[in-house]
Design an enzyme around this catalytic site. Structure first.
Site, mmCIF file in Angstrom:
data_model
loop_
_atom_site.group_PDB
_atom_site.id
_atom_site.type_symbol
_atom_site.label_atom_id
_atom_site.label_comp_id
_atom_site.label_asym_id
_atom_site.label_seq_id
_atom_site.Cartn_x
_atom_site.Cartn_y
_atom_site.Cartn_z
ATOM 1 N N LYS A 81 -45.217 -61.928 54.988
ATOM 2 C CA LYS A 81 -43.947 -62.645 54.818
ATOM 3 C C LYS A 81 -43.636 -63.537 56.017
ATOM 4 O O LYS A 81 -42.771 -64.408 55.928
ATOM 5 C CB LYS A 81 -42.797 -61.673 54.554
ATOM 6 N N ASP A 82 -44.336 -63.333 57.140
ATOM 7 C CA ASP A 82 -44.131 -64.170 58.328
ATOM 8 C C ASP A 82 -45.056 -65.381 58.371
ATOM 9 O O ASP A 82 -44.948 -66.205 59.274
ATOM 10 C CB ASP A 82 -44.355 -63.347 59.603
ATOM 11 N N ARG A 129 -32.370 -64.941 53.161
ATOM 12 C CA ARG A 129 -32.625 -64.408 51.819
ATOM 13 C C ARG A 129 -31.788 -63.147 51.583
ATOM 14 O O ARG A 129 -31.118 -63.017 50.552
ATOM 15 C CB ARG A 129 -34.118 -64.083 51.664
ATOM 16 N N ARG A 130 -31.833 -62.227 52.547
ATOM 17 C CA ARG A 130 -31.035 -61.007 52.407
ATOM 18 C C ARG A 130 -29.540 -61.323 52.444
ATOM 19 O O ARG A 130 -28.750 -60.769 51.671
ATOM 20 C CB ARG A 130 -31.395 -60.021 53.522
ATOM 21 N N ARG A 147 -31.271 -60.200 65.444
ATOM 22 C CA ARG A 147 -32.646 -60.519 65.826
ATOM 23 C C ARG A 147 -33.230 -59.402 66.680
ATOM 24 O O ARG A 147 -32.534 -58.510 67.153
ATOM 25 C CB ARG A 147 -32.679 -61.832 66.617
ATOM 26 N N ARG A 153 -33.166 -53.677 66.916
ATOM 27 C CA ARG A 153 -32.148 -53.738 65.863
ATOM 28 C C ARG A 153 -31.514 -52.366 65.628
ATOM 29 O O ARG A 153 -30.296 -52.262 65.450
ATOM 30 C CB ARG A 153 -32.773 -54.277 64.573
ATOM 31 N N CYS A 240 -39.974 -69.823 55.597
ATOM 32 C CA CYS A 240 -39.475 -68.455 55.702
ATOM 33 C C CYS A 240 -37.993 -68.408 56.045
ATOM 34 O O CYS A 240 -37.380 -67.352 56.006
ATOM 35 C CB CYS A 240 -40.264 -67.700 56.778
#
Length: 314
Positions: A81-82, A129-130, A147, A153, A240
């Site tokens: 996904k990155d 997206r989230r 981030r 996190r 992305c």
């Protein structure tokens, strides 16, 4: 080959991923020496700005790709996904490993479910997206940028800066942090990112020896799913750092896919779904998977996705 060097970021999750590939290669080739070349990328250094404003997740791979060009590394291991949709000339994705859990996870020290959060609760995520999809589901929440690596996190959550945070389920599982997961978000609430949960190995395009070594690591089912997802994203000219979701699954000899494009405020969420029947020919299935992704993109464009994405990039 007698020696192979893997370029990887220094974060605990990236190191887990690189060692995961290393262990698989050494099990396949006991006489192969496999070393890790650890690096700090620009994306790791800039932690006070949302990714969407500094170039997206491609910032996590450029230094690793330079190591491939320089010859100081033979492969780079990425969370798919990155990985940008278009790779630099001379590089390719040489293997797609079997996909791990693709969902998003809700993590909180106070609440068991995202629906339990009170009005105005603070939720952290690094993903537009989230953010888009959670705002759609719970427009009353206060969504803030978050981030840093997984540990950073979680520490911010534990310090009380957030009531809940959203992370990739696979990342938490790989780090042995399953206990932090309150629940996996249903894909109806938060459809995964393109390639989420899958690991990919990048290498030089004409490095036939390395490609031969990587061949046994390929998972055909994962490959079909992520080819469809990435084809959709590429056709949308999406990076992305925009609110695009794409998730393909295999069931009953068919490849099913859903794609979404939305606005960060959650006010608009476009949805497209389609499927294709699989054949006995893997090469033909790959072409059909790519076409499926393109068809989903066309459907989303017809609903107005281009206007949404153009406005975001502007």
């Amino acid at each position: 080959m007698k020696k192979l060097t893997i370029a990887t970021r220094q974060s605990p999750l990236a190191l887990w991923q690189a060692n995961f590939v290393k262990d698989h290669l050494m099990a396949l080739y006991p006489n192969l020496e496999v070393n890790l070349l650890t690096m700090v990328t620009r994306g790791d250094k800039i932690l006070d700005t949302p990714l969407a404003k500094i170039g997206g997740k491609g910032l996590f791979v450029k230094e690793l790709e330079q190591a491939l060009f320089d010859g100081t590394a033979d492969i780079a291991v990425h969370s798919l996904k990155d990985v940008p949709m278009v790779l630099p000339d001379g590089l390719m994705l040489g293997a797609y490993l079997a996909r791990h859990t693709p969902t998003d996870a809700f993590v909180s020290n106070k609440y068991q479910h995202i629906n339990d959060l009170p009005q105005g609760a603070i939720v952290g995520t690094s993903s537009l997206r989230r953010e888009c999809q959670i705002r759609r589901h719970r427009p009353d929440l206060d969504i803030r940028s978050l981030r840093g690596n997984v540990g950073t996190r979680l520490a911010k959550l534990d310090d009380g800066e957030y009531d809940g945070i959203i992370l990739a389920t696979s990342g938490l599982q790989r780090l042995g942090l399953n206990a932090r997961i309150r629940h996996e978000l249903d894909t109806n609430i938060s459809l995964p990112a393109v390639g989420q949960g899958a690991l990919a190995i990048e290498c030089r395009h004409h490095d036939t020896d390395t490609l031969a070594l990587l061949a046994p690591l390929n998972d055909d089912n994962t490959r079909l799913c992520v080819l469809a997802e990435r084809a959709m994203n590429h056709a949308l000219e999406g990076g992305c750092q925009v609110p695009i979701a794409g998730f393909a699954t295999l069931a009953e000899n068919s490849l099913h896919m859903e794609g979404r494009v939305g606005t960060p405020d959650g006010q608009t969420l476009l949805i497209a779904k389609s499927s294709v029947v699989l054949q006995d020919n893997q090469a033909q299935n790959e072409q059909n998977a790519i076409q499926l992704g393109k068809d989903i993109a066309t459907n989303l464009k017809n609903q107005g996705a281009t206007n949404i994405l153009t406005a975001l990039y502007a």
